[in-house]
Motif scaffolding. Structure first.
Motif, PDB file in Angstrom:
ATOM      1  N   GLY A 194       0.778  -1.235   0.000  1.00  0.00           N
ATOM      2  CA  GLY A 194       0.000   0.000   0.000  1.00  0.00           C
ATOM      3  C   GLY A 194       0.805   1.279   0.000  1.00  0.00           C
ATOM      4  N   PHE A 195       2.126   1.171  -0.152  1.00  0.00           N
ATOM      5  CA  PHE A 195       2.957   2.368  -0.217  1.00  0.00           C
ATOM      6  C   PHE A 195       2.819   3.001  -1.594  1.00  0.00           C
ATOM      7  CE2 PHE A 195       4.708   0.324   3.431  1.00  0.00           C
ATOM      8  CZ  PHE A 195       5.292   1.329   4.200  1.00  0.00           C
ATOM      9  N   ILE A 196       2.943   4.314  -1.630  1.00  0.00           N
ATOM     10  CA  ILE A 196       2.890   5.049  -2.898  1.00  0.00           C
ATOM     11  C   ILE A 196       4.131   5.917  -3.017  1.00  0.00           C
ATOM     12  CG2 ILE A 196       0.367   5.069  -3.024  1.00  0.00           C
ATOM     13  CD1 ILE A 196       0.487   7.989  -1.983  1.00  0.00           C
ATOM     14  N   LYS A 197       4.450   6.268  -4.245  1.00  0.00           N
ATOM     15  CA  LYS A 197       5.598   7.155  -4.502  1.00  0.00           C
ATOM     16  C   LYS A 197       5.022   8.526  -4.857  1.00  0.00           C
ATOM     17  CE  LYS A 197      10.144   7.048  -6.283  1.00  0.00           C
ATOM     18  NZ  LYS A 197      11.178   6.152  -6.651  1.00  0.00           N
ATOM     19  N   PRO A 198       5.018   9.429  -3.858  1.00  0.00           N
ATOM     20  CA  PRO A 198       4.437  10.753  -4.102  1.00  0.00           C
ATOM     21  C   PRO A 198       5.181  11.493  -5.202  1.00  0.00           C
ATOM     22  CG  PRO A 198       4.877  10.411  -1.763  1.00  0.00           C
ATOM     23  CD  PRO A 198       5.538   9.299  -2.515  1.00  0.00           C
ATOM     24  N   SER A 199       4.436  12.281  -5.959  1.00  0.00           N
ATOM     25  CA  SER A 199       5.053  13.099  -7.004  1.00  0.00           C
ATOM     26  C   SER A 199       4.227  14.355  -7.178  1.00  0.00           C
ATOM     27  CB  SER A 199       5.127  12.316  -8.318  1.00  0.00           C
ATOM     28  OG  SER A 199       3.825  11.983  -8.749  1.00  0.00           O
ATOM     29  N   GLY A 200       4.782  15.284  -7.888  1.00  0.00           N
ATOM     30  CA  GLY A 200       4.070  16.521  -8.170  1.00  0.00           C
ATOM     31  C   GLY A 200       4.757  17.724  -7.560  1.00  0.00           C
ATOM     32  N   PRO A 201       4.190  18.889  -7.790  1.00  0.00           N
ATOM     33  CA  PRO A 201       4.780  20.136  -7.277  1.00  0.00           C
ATOM     34  C   PRO A 201       4.875  20.130  -5.751  1.00  0.00           C
ATOM     35  CG  PRO A 201       2.966  20.581  -8.803  1.00  0.00           C
ATOM     36  CD  PRO A 201       2.969  19.120  -8.542  1.00  0.00           C
ATOM     37  N   GLY A 202       6.006  20.554  -5.253  1.00  0.00           N
ATOM     38  CA  GLY A 202       6.195  20.661  -3.813  1.00  0.00           C
ATOM     39  C   GLY A 202       6.544  19.365  -3.117  1.00  0.00           C
TER      40      GLY A 202
END
Length: 165
Positions: free
Chosen positions: A48-56
């Protein structure tokens, strides 16, 4: 990962310091060393882990949205291959298996290497605290490792003689 026939990832960095200091020094993430990054990250995704991405977003690691835990693979070879893998500690987790953690001598040497870089003066305090809490360290090995991590600029005596308190 050991069920897949791979060596277990090794806990390094701040989380290892937190364990070795019994939470006197705390961290918010888990850094690991594993030669099987893709298999490790696949296992994280399955949990259930995710790799956050995006601005900031400043993380290169994996976060669990519900548990507020983060993991990052920081190396494929334990401290660039300088650490003695035979010194890695095994922690029995009962039914959950076994966890592996870097040897206290190697995490002290790592802290001294970061201190010697001039960018992390607080690492000397961490090295000192670890040494005080773990007086049973292999002093000859520790001295050699500190000298390796600091390009010969520091040794074990530089830790023992420093009381940051």
């Amino acid at each position: 990962m050991t069920t897949l026939g791979f060596q277990a990832p090794i806990l390094v960095g701040g989380a290892a310091v937190e364990l070795f200091t019994r939470s006197a020094i705390s961290t918010g993430d888990f850094d690991v060393s594993t030669a099987r990054q893709s298999a490790f990250e696949s296992a994280l995704r399955d949990l259930g882990f995710i790799k956050p991405s995006g601005p900031g977003v400043a993380t290169r690691g994996w976060m669990h949205p519900d548990l507020a835990l983060g993991f990052e693979v920081v190396s494929s070879a334990l401290l660039g291959g300088l650490a003695d893998r035979d010194r890695v500690k095994m922690i029995d987790l009962g039914e959950d298996g076994v966890a592996t953690i870097i040897a206290v001598e190697d995490i002290i040497a790592d802290r001294m290497g970061q201190f010697a870089s001039g960018t992390a003066p607080e690492m000397l305090d961490q090295a000192w605290r670890l040494l005080v809490l773990h007086s049973e360290v292999d002093r000859a090995y520790l001295d050699r490792r500190v000298r390796e991590e600091t390009a010969g600029d520091y040794g074990i005596d530089d830790i023992k003689e420093t009381d940051p308190a």
